[in-house]
Design a protein around this motif. Structure first.
Motif, PDB file in Angstrom:
ATOM      1  N   ASN A   1      90.955  33.469  37.919  1.00 40.40           N
ATOM      2  CA  ASN A   1      92.041  33.044  38.724  1.00 40.40           C
ATOM      3  C   ASN A   1      92.299  31.733  38.263  1.00 40.40           C
ATOM      4  OD1 ASN A   1      92.831  35.613  40.005  1.00 40.40           O
ATOM      5  ND2 ASN A   1      92.068  34.661  41.839  1.00 40.40           N
ATOM      6  N   LYS A   2      91.605  30.776  37.960  1.00 37.53           N
ATOM      7  CA  LYS A   2      91.901  29.372  37.830  1.00 37.53           C
ATOM      8  C   LYS A   2      92.531  29.269  36.269  1.00 37.53           C
ATOM      9  CE  LYS A   2      88.268  27.478  40.642  1.00 37.53           C
ATOM     10  NZ  LYS A   2      88.681  26.677  41.569  1.00 37.53           N
ATOM     11  N   SER A   3      92.336  29.873  35.359  1.00 34.13           N
ATOM     12  CA  SER A   3      93.030  29.770  34.081  1.00 34.13           C
ATOM     13  C   SER A   3      94.329  30.357  34.250  1.00 34.13           C
ATOM     14  CB  SER A   3      92.113  30.488  33.105  1.00 34.13           C
ATOM     15  OG  SER A   3      92.288  31.843  33.167  1.00 34.13           O
ATOM     16  N   ILE A   4      94.542  31.507  34.940  1.00 30.45           N
ATOM     17  CA  ILE A   4      96.022  32.025  35.525  1.00 30.45           C
ATOM     18  C   ILE A   4      96.807  30.971  36.195  1.00 30.45           C
ATOM     19  CG2 ILE A   4      97.134  33.796  36.510  1.00 30.45           C
ATOM     20  CD1 ILE A   4      94.622  35.670  35.951  1.00 30.45           C
ATOM     21  N   ILE A   5      96.109  30.388  37.179  1.00 28.98           N
ATOM     22  CA  ILE A   5      96.984  29.142  37.865  1.00 28.98           C
ATOM     23  C   ILE A   5      97.381  28.367  37.030  1.00 28.98           C
ATOM     24  CG2 ILE A   5      96.364  27.642  39.922  1.00 28.98           C
ATOM     25  CD1 ILE A   5      94.630  29.591  41.266  1.00 28.98           C
ATOM     26  N   GLU A  23     104.075  34.678  42.582  1.00 29.36           N
ATOM     27  CA  GLU A  23     102.579  35.108  42.168  1.00 29.36           C
ATOM     28  C   GLU A  23     101.472  33.582  42.251  1.00 29.36           C
ATOM     29  OE1 GLU A  23     101.452  38.051  41.587  1.00 29.36           O
ATOM     30  OE2 GLU A  23     103.701  38.555  42.063  1.00 29.36           O
ATOM     31  N   ASN A  26     100.464  33.237  45.731  1.00 34.39           N
ATOM     32  CA  ASN A  26      99.541  34.146  46.143  1.00 34.39           C
ATOM     33  C   ASN A  26      98.245  33.821  45.611  1.00 34.39           C
ATOM     34  OD1 ASN A  26     100.170  36.456  47.804  1.00 34.39           O
ATOM     35  ND2 ASN A  26     101.676  37.039  45.932  1.00 34.39           N
ATOM     36  N   LEU A  27      98.022  33.540  44.368  1.00 33.98           N
ATOM     37  CA  LEU A  27      96.607  33.085  43.927  1.00 33.98           C
ATOM     38  C   LEU A  27      96.258  31.823  44.613  1.00 33.98           C
ATOM     39  CD1 LEU A  27      97.714  33.548  39.871  1.00 33.98           C
ATOM     40  CD2 LEU A  27      95.924  34.833  41.474  1.00 33.98           C
ATOM     41  N   TYR A  28      97.035  30.936  44.931  1.00 33.56           N
ATOM     42  CA  TYR A  28      96.537  29.910  45.689  1.00 33.56           C
ATOM     43  C   TYR A  28      95.882  30.200  46.988  1.00 33.56           C
ATOM     44  CZ  TYR A  28      98.655  26.195  42.750  1.00 33.56           C
ATOM     45  OH  TYR A  28      98.996  25.151  41.830  1.00 33.56           O
ATOM     46  N   GLU A  30      94.697  33.316  47.435  1.00 35.73           N
ATOM     47  CA  GLU A  30      93.318  33.837  47.287  1.00 35.73           C
ATOM     48  C   GLU A  30      92.147  32.897  47.169  1.00 35.73           C
ATOM     49  OE1 GLU A  30      93.555  36.718  43.942  1.00 35.73           O
ATOM     50  OE2 GLU A  30      95.299  37.692  45.014  1.00 35.73           O
ATOM     51  N   GLU A  31      92.491  31.796  46.637  1.00 35.63           N
ATOM     52  CA  GLU A  31      91.551  30.695  46.193  1.00 35.63           C
ATOM     53  C   GLU A  31      91.378  29.714  47.558  1.00 35.63           C
ATOM     54  OE1 GLU A  31      89.762  30.068  43.288  1.00 35.63           O
ATOM     55  OE2 GLU A  31      90.469  32.145  42.713  1.00 35.63           O
ATOM     56  N   CYS A  37      99.495  26.360  48.297  1.00 34.59           N
ATOM     57  CA  CYS A  37     100.235  27.843  48.521  1.00 34.59           C
ATOM     58  C   CYS A  37     101.559  27.422  49.333  1.00 34.59           C
ATOM     59  CB  CYS A  37      99.360  28.586  49.464  1.00 34.59           C
ATOM     60  SG  CYS A  37     100.210  30.220  49.924  1.00 34.59           S
TER      61      CYS A  37
END
Length: 103
Positions: A1-5, A23, A26-28, A30-31, A37
């Motif tokens: 996730n971190k690389s996608i973020i 998106e 959403n990832l924030y 999830e983390e 977020c």
């Protein structure tokens, strides 16, 4: 996730795209990064480009606020527990007497 973020952050920094920002938010979440977020959700809402993503961002923002509250409650609970333990150690004898009185 971190690389996608990291990738999404770079893209959005250059050009704000609601779909990608959503998106990212959403990832924030999830983390468990509620601060970022909320920032992204607020930016989506402020941009007010399409109703679809504004509504999604508002809903995600609510989830984020709930997560932040629960995270804060856990932190307060832990701090309270640590304070109680320190109090017991410092005032062990007095605490022991108090427990006997309550029993």
């Amino acid at each position: 996730n971190k690389s996608i973020i990291a990738t999404l952050e770079k893209i959005i920094k250059n050009k704000f795209v609601e779909e990608l920002a959503y998106e990212l938010a959403n990832l924030y979440l999830e983390e468990k990064d509620t601060d970022n977020c909320l920032k992204v959700c607020n930016k989506i809402i402020k941009q007010d480009m399409t109703k679809e993503y504004v509504n999604k961002a508002k809903k995600l923002k609510e989830e984020c606020v709930e997560e932040a509250k629960s995270k804060n409650n856990v932190k307060l609970s832990l701090e309270n527990d640590i304070c109680q333990r320190c109090f017991r150690i410092k005032y062990y004898n007095e605490y022991k007497v108090l427990l006997q009185i309550r029993s």
